[in-house]
Scaffold this motif. Structure first.
Motif, PDB file in Angstrom:
ATOM      1  N   ALA A  55       0.870  -1.189   0.000  1.00 40.05           N
ATOM      2  CA  ALA A  55       0.000   0.000   0.000  1.00 40.05           C
ATOM      3  C   ALA A  55       0.895   1.224   0.000  1.00 40.05           C
ATOM      4  CB  ALA A  55      -0.919   0.013   1.209  1.00 40.05           C
ATOM      5  N   SER A 102       0.437   5.717   0.024  1.00 42.50           N
ATOM      6  CA  SER A 102      -0.422   6.897  -0.029  1.00 42.50           C
ATOM      7  C   SER A 102       0.218   8.046   0.742  1.00 42.50           C
ATOM      8  CB  SER A 102      -1.793   6.595   0.582  1.00 42.50           C
ATOM      9  OG  SER A 102      -2.592   7.758   0.589  1.00 42.50           O
ATOM     10  N   THR A 141      -2.685   9.083   4.548  1.00 43.28           N
ATOM     11  CA  THR A 141      -3.090   8.127   5.571  1.00 43.28           C
ATOM     12  C   THR A 141      -3.733   8.871   6.741  1.00 43.28           C
ATOM     13  OG1 THR A 141      -0.956   8.158   6.711  1.00 43.28           O
ATOM     14  CG2 THR A 141      -1.244   6.510   4.965  1.00 43.28           C
ATOM     15  N   PRO A 144      -5.912   4.738   2.591  1.00 41.63           N
ATOM     16  CA  PRO A 144      -7.197   4.776   1.871  1.00 41.63           C
ATOM     17  C   PRO A 144      -7.378   3.557   0.970  1.00 41.63           C
ATOM     18  CG  PRO A 144      -5.724   6.543   1.120  1.00 41.63           C
ATOM     19  CD  PRO A 144      -5.022   5.833   2.225  1.00 41.63           C
ATOM     20  N   PRO A 145      -8.635   3.205   0.697  1.00 43.56           N
ATOM     21  CA  PRO A 145      -8.931   1.977  -0.063  1.00 43.56           C
ATOM     22  C   PRO A 145      -8.188   1.860  -1.390  1.00 43.56           C
ATOM     23  CG  PRO A 145     -10.957   2.984   0.724  1.00 43.56           C
ATOM     24  CD  PRO A 145      -9.842   3.929   1.073  1.00 43.56           C
ATOM     25  N   GLU A 146      -8.084   2.948  -2.124  1.00 46.46           N
ATOM     26  CA  GLU A 146      -7.461   2.884  -3.451  1.00 46.46           C
ATOM     27  C   GLU A 146      -5.947   2.652  -3.382  1.00 46.46           C
ATOM     28  OE1 GLU A 146      -7.648   7.172  -2.155  1.00 46.46           O
ATOM     29  OE2 GLU A 146      -9.058   5.507  -2.162  1.00 46.46           O
ATOM     30  N   SER A 147      -5.346   2.803  -2.214  1.00 45.31           N
ATOM     31  CA  SER A 147      -3.894   2.644  -2.094  1.00 45.31           C
ATOM     32  C   SER A 147      -3.468   1.191  -1.891  1.00 45.31           C
ATOM     33  CB  SER A 147      -3.371   3.492  -0.937  1.00 45.31           C
ATOM     34  OG  SER A 147      -3.790   2.961   0.308  1.00 45.31           O
ATOM     35  N   LYS A 203      -2.762  -2.511  -2.692  1.00 44.98           N
ATOM     36  CA  LYS A 203      -2.459  -3.293  -3.887  1.00 44.98           C
ATOM     37  C   LYS A 203      -3.100  -4.675  -3.710  1.00 44.98           C
ATOM     38  CE  LYS A 203       1.585  -0.540  -4.849  1.00 44.98           C
ATOM     39  NZ  LYS A 203       0.846   0.520  -5.411  1.00 44.98           N
ATOM     40  N   ARG A 204      -4.304  -4.780  -4.197  1.00 46.52           N
ATOM     41  CA  ARG A 204      -5.143  -5.963  -3.950  1.00 46.52           C
ATOM     42  C   ARG A 204      -4.578  -7.261  -4.506  1.00 46.52           C
ATOM     43  NH1 ARG A 204      -9.679  -5.387  -1.206  1.00 46.52           N
ATOM     44  NH2 ARG A 204     -10.402  -3.280  -0.943  1.00 46.52           N
ATOM     45  N   HIS A 238     -10.583   2.061   5.288  1.00 47.32           N
ATOM     46  CA  HIS A 238      -9.131   2.250   5.237  1.00 47.32           C
ATOM     47  C   HIS A 238      -8.434   1.012   5.804  1.00 47.32           C
ATOM     48  CE1 HIS A 238     -10.204   6.298   4.317  1.00 47.32           C
ATOM     49  NE2 HIS A 238      -8.981   6.762   4.434  1.00 47.32           N
ATOM     50  N   TYR A 239      -7.186   0.799   5.402  1.00 46.58           N
ATOM     51  CA  TYR A 239      -6.453  -0.407   5.766  1.00 46.58           C
ATOM     52  C   TYR A 239      -5.247  -0.087   6.635  1.00 46.58           C
ATOM     53  CZ  TYR A 239      -9.290  -2.422   2.119  1.00 46.58           C
ATOM     54  OH  TYR A 239     -10.359  -2.835   1.372  1.00 46.58           O
TER      55      TYR A 239
END
Length: 93
Positions: free
Chosen positions: A11, A13, A16, A26-29, A31-32, A82-83
């Motif tokens: 991740a 960003s 944070t 944040p969710p978009e950061s 790396k799924r 958020h993660y």
């Protein structure tokens, strides 16, 4: 900020949210491609129920190393989705 495990950025960003010393990305950061399902849950008196993900990087699994609050309490609304990371995941600036 970067979350790094097993030599890979999982991740990244510059936005944070820091709560209790933990950086929530944040969710978009996230790396799924490096995450996988986890059934683990835990509760926090003021944030609500945390859900977890496991990391899978370079052929190695780090179970329940990522947590998030899909439906946090009103007091913790700013970290919804958020993660955050633990279990050897390094947070670097």
């Amino acid at each position: 900020m970067k979350a790094v495990w097993n030599g890979v950025v999982v991740a990244e960003s510059d936005k944070t949210v820091v709560i209790e010393g933990n950086h929530y990305f944040p969710p978009e950061s996230l790396k799924r491609e490096h995450t996988t399902f986890s059934n683990h849950r835990s509760g926090c008196a003021w944030k609500g129920q945390a859900h977890y993900l496991s990391l899978f990087v370079n052929g190695e699994m780090n179970p329940d190393a990522v947590w998030f609050y899909p439906e946090p309490t009103e007091a913790a609304a700013e970290i919804k989705g958020h993660y955050a990371f633990w279990k050897g995941v390094q947070i670097q600036s």
